[in-house]
Scaffold this motif. Sequence first.
Motif, PDB file in Angstrom:
ATOM      1  N   MET A  39       0.807  -1.217   0.000  1.00 33.72           N
ATOM      2  CA  MET A  39       0.000   0.000   0.000  1.00 33.72           C
ATOM      3  C   MET A  39       0.839   1.265   0.000  1.00 33.72           C
ATOM      4  O   MET A  39       0.311   2.365  -0.053  1.00 33.72           O
ATOM      5  CB  MET A  39      -0.911  -0.016   1.214  1.00 33.72           C
ATOM      6  CG  MET A  39      -1.788  -1.228   1.151  1.00 33.72           C
ATOM      7  SD  MET A  39      -2.935  -1.325   2.465  1.00 33.72           S
ATOM      8  CE  MET A  39      -4.024  -2.584   1.807  1.00 33.72           C
ATOM      9  N   ILE A  40       2.151   1.104   0.084  1.00 32.17           N
ATOM     10  CA  ILE A  40       3.017   2.280   0.071  1.00 32.17           C
ATOM     11  C   ILE A  40       2.975   2.905  -1.316  1.00 32.17           C
ATOM     12  O   ILE A  40       3.210   2.217  -2.310  1.00 32.17           O
ATOM     13  CB  ILE A  40       4.462   1.906   0.425  1.00 32.17           C
ATOM     14  CG1 ILE A  40       4.511   1.258   1.808  1.00 32.17           C
ATOM     15  CG2 ILE A  40       5.362   3.127   0.373  1.00 32.17           C
ATOM     16  CD1 ILE A  40       5.828   0.578   2.099  1.00 32.17           C
ATOM     17  N   PRO A  41       2.663   4.200  -1.407  1.00 32.76           N
ATOM     18  CA  PRO A  41       2.642   4.852  -2.720  1.00 32.76           C
ATOM     19  C   PRO A  41       3.994   4.723  -3.415  1.00 32.76           C
ATOM     20  O   PRO A  41       5.036   4.964  -2.811  1.00 32.76           O
ATOM     21  CB  PRO A  41       2.342   6.309  -2.383  1.00 32.76           C
ATOM     22  CG  PRO A  41       1.647   6.267  -1.073  1.00 32.76           C
ATOM     23  CD  PRO A  41       2.234   5.100  -0.329  1.00 32.76           C
TER      24      PRO A  41
ATOM     25  N   VAL B  36       5.380   6.548  -5.518  1.00 38.14           N
ATOM     26  CA  VAL B  36       6.147   7.792  -5.647  1.00 38.14           C
ATOM     27  C   VAL B  36       7.026   7.993  -4.409  1.00 38.14           C
ATOM     28  O   VAL B  36       8.149   8.501  -4.497  1.00 38.14           O
ATOM     29  CB  VAL B  36       5.210   9.001  -5.884  1.00 38.14           C
ATOM     30  CG1 VAL B  36       4.296   9.270  -4.720  1.00 38.14           C
ATOM     31  CG2 VAL B  36       6.017  10.242  -6.230  1.00 38.14           C
ATOM     32  N   VAL B  37       6.541   7.539  -3.258  1.00 42.30           N
ATOM     33  CA  VAL B  37       7.330   7.627  -2.030  1.00 42.30           C
ATOM     34  C   VAL B  37       8.549   6.713  -2.135  1.00 42.30           C
ATOM     35  O   VAL B  37       9.677   7.106  -1.813  1.00 42.30           O
ATOM     36  CB  VAL B  37       6.463   7.246  -0.809  1.00 42.30           C
ATOM     37  CG1 VAL B  37       7.311   7.124   0.442  1.00 42.30           C
ATOM     38  CG2 VAL B  37       5.356   8.267  -0.605  1.00 42.30           C
ATOM     39  N   MET B  38       8.327   5.488  -2.603  1.00 39.51           N
ATOM     40  CA  MET B  38       9.442   4.560  -2.786  1.00 39.51           C
ATOM     41  C   MET B  38      10.456   5.145  -3.777  1.00 39.51           C
ATOM     42  O   MET B  38      11.662   5.068  -3.570  1.00 39.51           O
ATOM     43  CB  MET B  38       8.934   3.220  -3.330  1.00 39.51           C
ATOM     44  CG  MET B  38       7.997   2.473  -2.408  1.00 39.51           C
ATOM     45  SD  MET B  38       8.818   1.744  -0.989  1.00 39.51           S
ATOM     46  CE  MET B  38       9.614   0.332  -1.749  1.00 39.51           C
ATOM     47  N   ALA B  39       9.949   5.725  -4.859  1.00 41.08           N
ATOM     48  CA  ALA B  39      10.830   6.260  -5.895  1.00 41.08           C
ATOM     49  C   ALA B  39      11.710   7.379  -5.334  1.00 41.08           C
ATOM     50  O   ALA B  39      12.910   7.436  -5.624  1.00 41.08           O
ATOM     51  CB  ALA B  39      10.011   6.763  -7.072  1.00 41.08           C
ATOM     52  N   LEU B  40      11.111   8.256  -4.526  1.00 38.26           N
ATOM     53  CA  LEU B  40      11.890   9.344  -3.939  1.00 38.26           C
ATOM     54  C   LEU B  40      13.004   8.794  -3.057  1.00 38.26           C
ATOM     55  O   LEU B  40      14.152   9.249  -3.121  1.00 38.26           O
ATOM     56  CB  LEU B  40      10.971  10.255  -3.119  1.00 38.26           C
ATOM     57  CG  LEU B  40      10.195  11.299  -3.915  1.00 38.26           C
ATOM     58  CD1 LEU B  40       8.981  11.777  -3.140  1.00 38.26           C
ATOM     59  CD2 LEU B  40      11.106  12.476  -4.241  1.00 38.26           C
ATOM     60  N   GLY B  41      12.664   7.806  -2.247  1.00 39.86           N
ATOM     61  CA  GLY B  41      13.667   7.200  -1.370  1.00 39.86           C
ATOM     62  C   GLY B  41      14.765   6.515  -2.159  1.00 39.86           C
ATOM     63  O   GLY B  41      15.956   6.739  -1.926  1.00 39.86           O
ATOM     64  N   PHE B  42      14.353   5.690  -3.127  1.00 38.68           N
ATOM     65  CA  PHE B  42      15.336   5.010  -3.974  1.00 38.68           C
ATOM     66  C   PHE B  42      16.237   6.011  -4.687  1.00 38.68           C
ATOM     67  O   PHE B  42      17.446   5.815  -4.795  1.00 38.68           O
ATOM     68  CB  PHE B  42      14.633   4.142  -5.034  1.00 38.68           C
ATOM     69  CG  PHE B  42      14.317   2.749  -4.571  1.00 38.68           C
ATOM     70  CD1 PHE B  42      15.317   1.913  -4.101  1.00 38.68           C
ATOM     71  CD2 PHE B  42      13.017   2.259  -4.612  1.00 38.68           C
ATOM     72  CE1 PHE B  42      15.037   0.617  -3.684  1.00 38.68           C
ATOM     73  CE2 PHE B  42      12.724   0.965  -4.191  1.00 38.68           C
ATOM     74  CZ  PHE B  42      13.731   0.147  -3.732  1.00 38.68           C
ATOM     75  N   TYR B  43      15.622   7.091  -5.165  1.00 41.34           N
ATOM     76  CA  TYR B  43      16.392   8.076  -5.924  1.00 41.34           C
ATOM     77  C   TYR B  43      17.542   8.630  -5.082  1.00 41.34           C
ATOM     78  O   TYR B  43      18.695   8.694  -5.522  1.00 41.34           O
ATOM     79  CB  TYR B  43      15.475   9.202  -6.394  1.00 41.34           C
ATOM     80  CG  TYR B  43      16.182  10.219  -7.255  1.00 41.34           C
ATOM     81  CD1 TYR B  43      16.361   9.985  -8.608  1.00 41.34           C
ATOM     82  CD2 TYR B  43      16.677  11.397  -6.715  1.00 41.34           C
ATOM     83  CE1 TYR B  43      17.020  10.908  -9.412  1.00 41.34           C
ATOM     84  CE2 TYR B  43      17.345  12.324  -7.503  1.00 41.34           C
ATOM     85  CZ  TYR B  43      17.516  12.070  -8.857  1.00 41.34           C
ATOM     86  OH  TYR B  43      18.166  12.974  -9.628  1.00 41.34           O
TER      87      TYR B  43
ATOM     88  N   PHE C  16       6.251   2.198 -15.291  1.00 39.00           N
ATOM     89  CA  PHE C  16       6.586   3.527 -15.781  1.00 39.00           C
ATOM     90  C   PHE C  16       7.269   4.354 -14.692  1.00 39.00           C
ATOM     91  O   PHE C  16       8.251   5.052 -14.932  1.00 39.00           O
ATOM     92  CB  PHE C  16       5.318   4.254 -16.252  1.00 39.00           C
ATOM     93  CG  PHE C  16       5.495   5.721 -16.456  1.00 39.00           C
ATOM     94  CD1 PHE C  16       6.080   6.207 -17.611  1.00 39.00           C
ATOM     95  CD2 PHE C  16       5.100   6.627 -15.482  1.00 39.00           C
ATOM     96  CE1 PHE C  16       6.265   7.567 -17.796  1.00 39.00           C
ATOM     97  CE2 PHE C  16       5.280   7.987 -15.663  1.00 39.00           C
ATOM     98  CZ  PHE C  16       5.868   8.459 -16.821  1.00 39.00           C
ATOM     99  N   LEU C  17       6.756   4.237 -13.465  1.00 38.31           N
ATOM    100  CA  LEU C  17       7.176   5.160 -12.418  1.00 38.31           C
ATOM    101  C   LEU C  17       8.651   5.014 -12.045  1.00 38.31           C
ATOM    102  O   LEU C  17       9.396   5.993 -12.018  1.00 38.31           O
ATOM    103  CB  LEU C  17       6.292   4.971 -11.189  1.00 38.31           C
ATOM    104  CG  LEU C  17       6.186   6.244 -10.382  1.00 38.31           C
ATOM    105  CD1 LEU C  17       4.784   6.474  -9.895  1.00 38.31           C
ATOM    106  CD2 LEU C  17       7.147   6.252  -9.217  1.00 38.31           C
TER     107      LEU C  17
ATOM    108  N   SER D 133      10.923   6.010 -15.000  1.00 36.01           N
ATOM    109  CA  SER D 133      11.015   7.431 -15.323  1.00 36.01           C
ATOM    110  C   SER D 133      11.701   8.230 -14.215  1.00 36.01           C
ATOM    111  O   SER D 133      12.026   9.400 -14.414  1.00 36.01           O
ATOM    112  CB  SER D 133       9.620   8.005 -15.572  1.00 36.01           C
ATOM    113  OG  SER D 133       8.861   7.996 -14.392  1.00 36.01           O
ATOM    114  N   THR D 134      11.916   7.612 -13.051  1.00 35.53           N
ATOM    115  CA  THR D 134      12.584   8.351 -11.974  1.00 35.53           C
ATOM    116  C   THR D 134      14.006   7.853 -11.735  1.00 35.53           C
ATOM    117  O   THR D 134      14.911   8.633 -11.495  1.00 35.53           O
ATOM    118  CB  THR D 134      11.802   8.218 -10.657  1.00 35.53           C
ATOM    119  OG1 THR D 134      11.572   6.829 -10.395  1.00 35.53           O
ATOM    120  CG2 THR D 134      10.477   8.918 -10.736  1.00 35.53           C
TER     121      THR D 134
END
Lengths: 321, 269
Positions: free
Chosen positions: B107-109, B111-118, B202-203, B206-207
Amino acid sequence: MTLLSQDPPAGLRQPRRLDAERVLSRKKRNRAAMLASLGFIAPLAIYLFVFYLFPLVQNVVMSLERYDRGTFVHGGAPFVGLGIYREVIGSSRFWPVVGHTAVFTLASITVQYAVGLALAVFFKSNFRLSATLRALFLMPWLLPVIVSGTTWQWMMNPDNGVLNNVLGFFGVDPVWWLSADNALWSVLIANIWLGIPFNLVILYSGLQSIPESLYEAAALDGAGAWRRFRSITLPSLRPVTLITLLLGLVYTLKVVDIIWIMTMGTGTSQTLATWSYGMAFGKGTSAVVRYSEASAVGSILLVVALAFGLLYVFTQRKESD
Amino acid sequence: MHRSWWKTAIGVVLTAIMLFPIYWMINVSFTRRESIRKGQLLPFDFTTAHYQAVFHDQFPYLATSLIVGLGTVLLTLIIAAPAGFALAKLSVPGGRFLGFVLIVAQMIPAVVMALGFYAIYNRIGLLNSIPGLIIADSTIAVPFAVMLFTAFMRGIPREMMEAAKLDRASSWRTFVSVVLPMSRNVSITVSLFAFLWAWSDFLFASTLDREGGNLRPITMGIYDYIGAQNQEWGPMMATAVVASIPTVLLLILAQKYVAAGVTAGAVKD
């Protein structure tokens, strides 16, 4: 006792001879069993810790410090506590975006559910080709979203899109589908289209588990089709309905791809998720990349999603007990 | 009998409406550039030129997507299958809590994971790399996979396990020689979905892989068209059709596995 299952309660199986040696070896074996099970679960535990918890913590840390592009190059971001959150919530864009998110989410899940249920009832009366057609219905849900998103974008093209062509055929003026004002409705249409198959499949399997005898009894009592739907189908589906809607809610809250691909979060189609994405990764006009604000919005979204997620877990536990 | 023909007719019409966007994409992908804007219902100005362009330009992206997809499948299976076995058949301390964590993890969005990974990838140099993307993509599938394996392995009869125990097999041997062969179908279901989600992602692409050049997946190949000044709809739709091939193949060849995955309960959107 064994490596594969827990010991039976002591009273069940009394060993014939309990000498010290045996007790000792059983203890050893229990410990071995524990170690073995740890060996199987350890990769997952480490994985969750490193690839879930770590990015999450990183995200929260970023929302408490002032990060920008320079930070990534030479480190050092000043700690500002909840300052970023205050800025984000205080900004003039925050509440409109929350509003779009609410409309997008609630409208998506209710329409998806209603259409999915109608289709599930329709497909339940097994007719020729019904299984094949049901399988075809899954297609939108399994296609890459970039594929569906670009296709919808082209269909909604104001000058040459097929939607406006069809409207024009009936003498309706062309609609500016992807403009700032209409963007929300356009991404809603596409997202509902994406979500119908999921609802159809879940509700169809829910319908399968309603005993046929209930319907037969009702038919004998002279209940019409609508009455049977209202008094048998809907009440029997209640647990499935709850779970479908809650899951749909959590999943729709975090949607980025379909919106971003179609409108880049223009105007009314800006939701919390796309706003967060756009501030950090968007190719917008502002060259300023705002990682901290993006993380703050992401964290707010996370809290909302997890609140509904916990509700889901709680509901599911209650249903299964 | 008569009635059921009516129903079939209605069903076909509904399915046609539902699949119209997919038809439209195929239609545009075969239409000559100068006729695309006419919006004809059939590709009267038929051409395969767009597809020639796709295979010429998009080949590296397709190859990248394939590698990322297969890598994600491998990583997901390695993590999820043993964990499912432990949760189903062994006494794991905190097993119930772990199950709860797995539900919440889904359920974790993203986009939140992507920001952290980034931020993390930036520090350790995994940005714009295939391994980085495989790790991120696997987070979409792992919780789902563990739950599916657990649910299936719970149903493996005790007698099978007991038989293995009699000849003093270790848990590892029981797992490899008894449990895994029995889990063939569930492994296929898990692999299909892990591959499909990685292929469609995609998410994260693209990040975390924005500037990866040719090491970017096909979803980015399509995305490049969107950002272009003058959108080339023909090649774009042709690329989209090609990117849809795995989905169509799965629906045709592995329908029963797909159905098993969808109704398994906690399913991804």
